[in-house]
Design an enzyme around this catalytic site. Sequence first.
Site, PDB file in Angstrom:
ATOM      1  N   GLU A  39     -42.545  13.142 -21.101  1.00  0.00           N
ATOM      2  CA  GLU A  39     -42.043  13.346 -22.459  1.00  0.00           C
ATOM      3  C   GLU A  39     -40.520  13.269 -22.475  1.00  0.00           C
ATOM      4  O   GLU A  39     -39.919  12.667 -23.379  1.00  0.00           O
ATOM      5  CB  GLU A  39     -42.526  14.696 -22.991  1.00  0.00           C
ATOM      6  CG  GLU A  39     -42.092  15.009 -24.418  1.00  0.00           C
ATOM      7  CD  GLU A  39     -40.865  15.897 -24.454  1.00  0.00           C
ATOM      8  OE1 GLU A  39     -40.017  15.698 -25.342  1.00  0.00           O
ATOM      9  OE2 GLU A  39     -40.756  16.783 -23.589  1.00  0.00           O
ATOM     10  N   ASP A  43     -38.624  10.319 -24.545  1.00  0.00           N
ATOM     11  CA  ASP A  43     -37.671  10.663 -25.593  1.00  0.00           C
ATOM     12  C   ASP A  43     -36.412   9.799 -25.486  1.00  0.00           C
ATOM     13  O   ASP A  43     -35.896   9.302 -26.489  1.00  0.00           O
ATOM     14  CB  ASP A  43     -37.316  12.149 -25.488  1.00  0.00           C
ATOM     15  CG  ASP A  43     -36.254  12.559 -26.499  1.00  0.00           C
ATOM     16  OD1 ASP A  43     -36.549  12.542 -27.702  1.00  0.00           O
ATOM     17  OD2 ASP A  43     -35.131  12.889 -26.068  1.00  0.00           O
ATOM     18  N   ASP A 112     -44.834  15.363 -28.709  1.00  0.00           N
ATOM     19  CA  ASP A 112     -44.483  15.319 -27.286  1.00  0.00           C
ATOM     20  C   ASP A 112     -45.394  14.354 -26.521  1.00  0.00           C
ATOM     21  O   ASP A 112     -44.937  13.627 -25.628  1.00  0.00           O
ATOM     22  CB  ASP A 112     -44.583  16.713 -26.666  1.00  0.00           C
ATOM     23  CG  ASP A 112     -43.476  17.648 -27.134  1.00  0.00           C
ATOM     24  OD1 ASP A 112     -42.527  17.154 -27.775  1.00  0.00           O
ATOM     25  OD2 ASP A 112     -43.569  18.861 -26.858  1.00  0.00           O
ATOM     26  N   GLU A 115     -44.291  10.756 -27.060  1.00  0.00           N
ATOM     27  CA  GLU A 115     -43.141  10.416 -26.218  1.00  0.00           C
ATOM     28  C   GLU A 115     -43.551  10.296 -24.756  1.00  0.00           C
ATOM     29  O   GLU A 115     -43.044   9.430 -24.033  1.00  0.00           O
ATOM     30  CB  GLU A 115     -42.049  11.468 -26.385  1.00  0.00           C
ATOM     31  CG  GLU A 115     -41.396  11.438 -27.763  1.00  0.00           C
ATOM     32  CD  GLU A 115     -40.298  12.458 -27.916  1.00  0.00           C
ATOM     33  OE1 GLU A 115     -39.345  12.182 -28.667  1.00  0.00           O
ATOM     34  OE2 GLU A 115     -40.384  13.541 -27.305  1.00  0.00           O
TER      35      GLU A 115
END
Length: 222
Positions: A39, A43, A112, A115
């Site tokens: 994650e 991101d 989350d 990502e």
Amino acid sequence: MLKIDYKFKDVSLRQKAMTHSSYANEHHGTHLDCNERLEFLGDSVLGFVTADYLFTHYPELPEGELTKLRAAVVCEGALCEIARELGIPEEIRLGHGEENGGGRKRPSILADATEALLGAIYLDGGIEPARAFVLRFIPHKVDVAIAGGAFKDYKTMLQEIVQKNKQETLEYRLAGQSGPDHDKRFTMELLLNSNVFASGTGRSKKEAEQLAAKKALEIMGC
């Protein structure tokens, strides 16, 4: 089944992306990894690909507005919508407590996981598959954000100025369009008292109108 249009060479990455920390903690004896590190990586990849897209497609927007627009399209709500489109709520592995507490619908968990999935695709296939994954969704999210006023509403600002003089008239008209159906560009002319005063080109007519109004305000020194 995840609707990602990508086949993993290392399927363990896909599995890890769909493993919430609550599930990994309940199976700690199996040395199962959760998706938190993926994650973190996803991101950053999402931020980069989105920034690159905005920088390339919106050359007239200044840094501050590009930042606002990026924030609007990579926010938790947008990622949660993408997660549902991909089928993540059905695929993510949750611990019993999180499962019983409605974790499959929790926006933070779904965002989350989205990502994390992007991070997994990047690790497995590199930047181009990751970019293709992001660009399945981001252009539409950008259009929605712009239509919703993600940055200054230049049309309204200009209208308020023009309305102060009742003799002035303001209108927009389509001057042309180009590009394939999946990547159209529209050029809108802004007419002040029936004369072309400024123009703008964007991915939608509304965006082109906003950019034409912005240019008009700059000409006026506003």
